[in-house]
Write a protein that holds these residues in place. Structure first.
Motif, PDB file in Angstrom:
ATOM      1  N   ASP A 158       1.072  12.492   6.653  1.00 34.19           N
ATOM      2  CA  ASP A 158       1.808  13.885   5.675  1.00 34.19           C
ATOM      3  C   ASP A 158       3.121  14.082   6.248  1.00 34.19           C
ATOM      4  OD1 ASP A 158      -0.580  13.353   4.057  1.00 34.19           O
ATOM      5  OD2 ASP A 158      -1.517  15.101   4.864  1.00 34.19           O
ATOM      6  N   HIS A 159       2.907  14.319   7.743  1.00 31.51           N
ATOM      7  CA  HIS A 159       4.271  14.562   8.213  1.00 31.51           C
ATOM      8  C   HIS A 159       5.172  13.727   8.379  1.00 31.51           C
ATOM      9  CE1 HIS A 159       7.135  16.704  11.097  1.00 31.51           C
ATOM     10  NE2 HIS A 159       7.434  15.049  11.669  1.00 31.51           N
ATOM     11  N   GLN A 194      -8.473   5.211   6.294  1.00 27.99           N
ATOM     12  CA  GLN A 194      -8.076   5.042   4.900  1.00 27.99           C
ATOM     13  C   GLN A 194      -7.119   6.325   4.589  1.00 27.99           C
ATOM     14  OE1 GLN A 194      -8.790   2.228   3.906  1.00 27.99           O
ATOM     15  NE2 GLN A 194      -7.776   2.256   1.789  1.00 27.99           N
ATOM     16  N   CYS A 195      -5.801   6.150   4.520  1.00 29.26           N
ATOM     17  CA  CYS A 195      -4.927   7.334   4.441  1.00 29.26           C
ATOM     18  C   CYS A 195      -4.180   7.051   3.223  1.00 29.26           C
ATOM     19  CB  CYS A 195      -3.773   7.488   5.838  1.00 29.26           C
ATOM     20  SG  CYS A 195      -4.562   7.671   7.029  1.00 29.26           S
ATOM     21  N   GLU A 196      -3.948   8.209   2.507  1.00 25.99           N
ATOM     22  CA  GLU A 196      -3.149   8.138   1.111  1.00 25.99           C
ATOM     23  C   GLU A 196      -1.629   8.570   1.573  1.00 25.99           C
ATOM     24  OE1 GLU A 196      -3.077  11.018  -2.795  1.00 25.99           O
ATOM     25  OE2 GLU A 196      -4.802  11.237  -1.374  1.00 25.99           O
ATOM     26  N   LEU A 197      -0.727   7.716   0.966  1.00 24.11           N
ATOM     27  CA  LEU A 197       0.654   7.821   1.012  1.00 24.11           C
ATOM     28  C   LEU A 197       1.159   8.717  -0.137  1.00 24.11           C
ATOM     29  CD1 LEU A 197       1.535   4.234   1.897  1.00 24.11           C
ATOM     30  CD2 LEU A 197       1.165   6.058   3.562  1.00 24.11           C
ATOM     31  N   PRO A 198       2.240   9.161  -0.128  1.00 26.61           N
ATOM     32  CA  PRO A 198       2.760  10.394  -1.203  1.00 26.61           C
ATOM     33  C   PRO A 198       2.866   9.608  -2.505  1.00 26.61           C
ATOM     34  CG  PRO A 198       3.983  10.304   0.797  1.00 26.61           C
ATOM     35  CD  PRO A 198       3.107   9.123   1.025  1.00 26.61           C
ATOM     36  N   ALA A 230      13.056   8.988   4.458  1.00 20.25           N
ATOM     37  CA  ALA A 230      13.750   7.747   5.502  1.00 20.25           C
ATOM     38  C   ALA A 230      12.873   7.685   6.748  1.00 20.25           C
ATOM     39  CB  ALA A 230      15.146   8.320   5.855  1.00 20.25           C
ATOM     40  N   LEU A 231      12.149   8.740   7.157  1.00 14.67           N
ATOM     41  CA  LEU A 231      11.302   8.513   8.378  1.00 14.67           C
ATOM     42  C   LEU A 231       9.965   7.602   8.019  1.00 14.67           C
ATOM     43  CD1 LEU A 231      10.387   9.388  11.236  1.00 14.67           C
ATOM     44  CD2 LEU A 231       9.472  11.283  10.428  1.00 14.67           C
ATOM     45  N   GLY A 232       9.398   8.066   6.838  1.00 17.84           N
ATOM     46  CA  GLY A 232       8.402   7.059   6.159  1.00 17.84           C
ATOM     47  C   GLY A 232       8.608   5.764   6.316  1.00 17.84           C
ATOM     48  N   ARG A 256      -7.034  13.282  12.594  1.00 16.02           N
ATOM     49  CA  ARG A 256      -5.844  13.868  12.377  1.00 16.02           C
ATOM     50  C   ARG A 256      -4.793  12.614  11.801  1.00 16.02           C
ATOM     51  NH1 ARG A 256      -6.333  16.122  17.816  1.00 16.02           N
ATOM     52  NH2 ARG A 256      -5.191  14.463  18.885  1.00 16.02           N
ATOM     53  N   THR A 257      -5.207  11.620  11.621  1.00  6.79           N
ATOM     54  CA  THR A 257      -4.232  10.305  10.987  1.00  6.79           C
ATOM     55  C   THR A 257      -3.817  10.757   9.983  1.00  6.79           C
ATOM     56  OG1 THR A 257      -5.704   8.750  12.196  1.00  6.79           O
ATOM     57  CG2 THR A 257      -4.181   8.101  10.658  1.00  6.79           C
TER      58      THR A 257
END
Length: 357
Positions: free
Chosen positions: A72-73, A102-106, A79-81, A66-67
């Motif tokens: 993503d959320h 390993q996560c992808e950012l926007p 601003a939250l990110g 779920r990471t």
């Protein structure tokens, strides 16, 4: 971290005092594991490699899947990110050897992120948001049930001038002491037993207090409980609420993040039946966005009785779509891509339909 002999002795003293009457059935299996920890186990206590998997439910495979959804959320709102990004623990400086995904950012970049770490960062940002809404700059923070110290550490980064008191079972305090000392130094910790203070410094910022011992500080302007009120007996809840309500000045905040109803500890703990007195007002009440089976109930202490407060609490339902957490567990364990569809894409579609309607 190279601990001093005095500090190691203090940790061993905490572990030797296990088996507290404050210990619920839920935590007993975890604490039995903690009492047998060696110093090498502490160095890797978040890795899932210690006997019995201390990190079960926090960094287990289902949670790690779920990471990316949590990322993503959080980054949907820039601003939250950005606020969460400031609180994330760098993988090369992590304490306890936690697993990373390993996560992808926007922006298309990738980053190693630990699931439990980003969840704690999100809670810390939510707490800070509630303080901003009420113009509170907390100086003395009490956390009842502190996990391994991760939330206290993130709030310490958020509020550099604040002091912290954490009340917990001895086994949990040992993990907190190790984690917080690794980040902030042994000299910033004081360990309080029922009958002694075994490790104390005049420069202490974090006071770790064994459950059943009343903290020495007489007032707290911010009190936090995440996911442990729901595991307590009615008598324990009354004890802690008596402490909160006798030590919090008007304007102070109680951040309460717990299940609507929890029955696995042998009693029926409904958040709408917690023993609040009438000297509170509602700041915010909403399901947790990331964990919808939990309710985020934020209240401010009032100098006058609020006759509407307790009747309002009784209107809180005892579940939030009772089927959702159970179905989520099935989805997480079997079909990860359905998880993304069910918990991200469908809510987005429904939100757009509501706006059009």
């Amino acid at each position: 971290m190279e601990p001093s002999p005095r500090f190691i002795s203090a940790l061993r003293g905490l572990l030797s005092r296990g088996g507290s009457q404050q210990e619920s059935h839920h935590w007993r299996s975890f604490n039995d594991i903690k009492r047998s920890l060696s110093w090498d186990d502490l160095r890797a206590f978040r890795s899932g490699q210690t006997s019995g998997r201390l990190s079960r439910g926090l960094d287990d495979p289902a949670s790690r899947r779920r990471t990316q959804l949590v990322v993503d959320h959080c980054w949907e709102t820039p601003a939250l990110g950005r606020r969460i990004d400031l609180l994330l623990e760098p993988s090369d400086a992590a304490v306890g050897r936690p697993p990373y995904s390993q996560c992808e950012l926007p922006d298309g970049s990738t980053r190693e992120i630990n699931y439990n770490d980003i969840m704690l960062a999100y809670i810390a940002v939510r707490v800070a948001k509630m303080c901003e809404l009420t113009d509170l700059s907390p100086r003395h923070i009490l956390e009842i049930g502190g996990g391994y110290g991760g939330l206290a550490h993130k709030l310490a980064l958020t509020y550099p001038a604040a002091t912290f008191t954490v009340i917990d079972l001895p086994e949990a305090l040992a993990l907190q002491a190790y984690f917080l000392a690794s980040h902030h130094g042994e000299e910033r910790l004081a360990l309080h037993y029922a009958d002694a203070r075994t490790h104390e410094s005049g420069d202490a910022r974090f006071h770790l207090v064994c459950a059943g011992t009343r903290p020495m500080r007489q007032h707290f302007d911010l009190v936090i409980n995440t996911r442990s009120f729901m595991e307590m007996t009615r008598a324990q809840l009354q004890q802690y609420f008596a402490l909160i309500q006798s030590t919090m000045p008007p304007g102070g905040l109680l951040y309460n993040l717990n299940r609507y109803l929890k029955t696995s500890n042998g009693s029926r703990n409904a958040i709408g039946r917690y023993p609040y007195d009438s000297h509170w007002r509602i700041v915010s009440v909403m399901p947790s966005v990331l964990q919808p089976q939990l309710l985020e109930l934020v209240t401010a202490r009032s100098s006058i009785a609020n006759k509407y407060f307790q009747p309002f609490l009784r209107t809180i339902p005892r579940n939030n779509h009772w089927w959702q957490p159970s179905l989520r567990n099935v989805i997480d364990s079997r079909v990860p891509y359905v998880d993304r569809w069910f918990y991200r894409d469908v809510p987005r579609l429904l939100s757009r339909l509501r706006r059009r309607g």
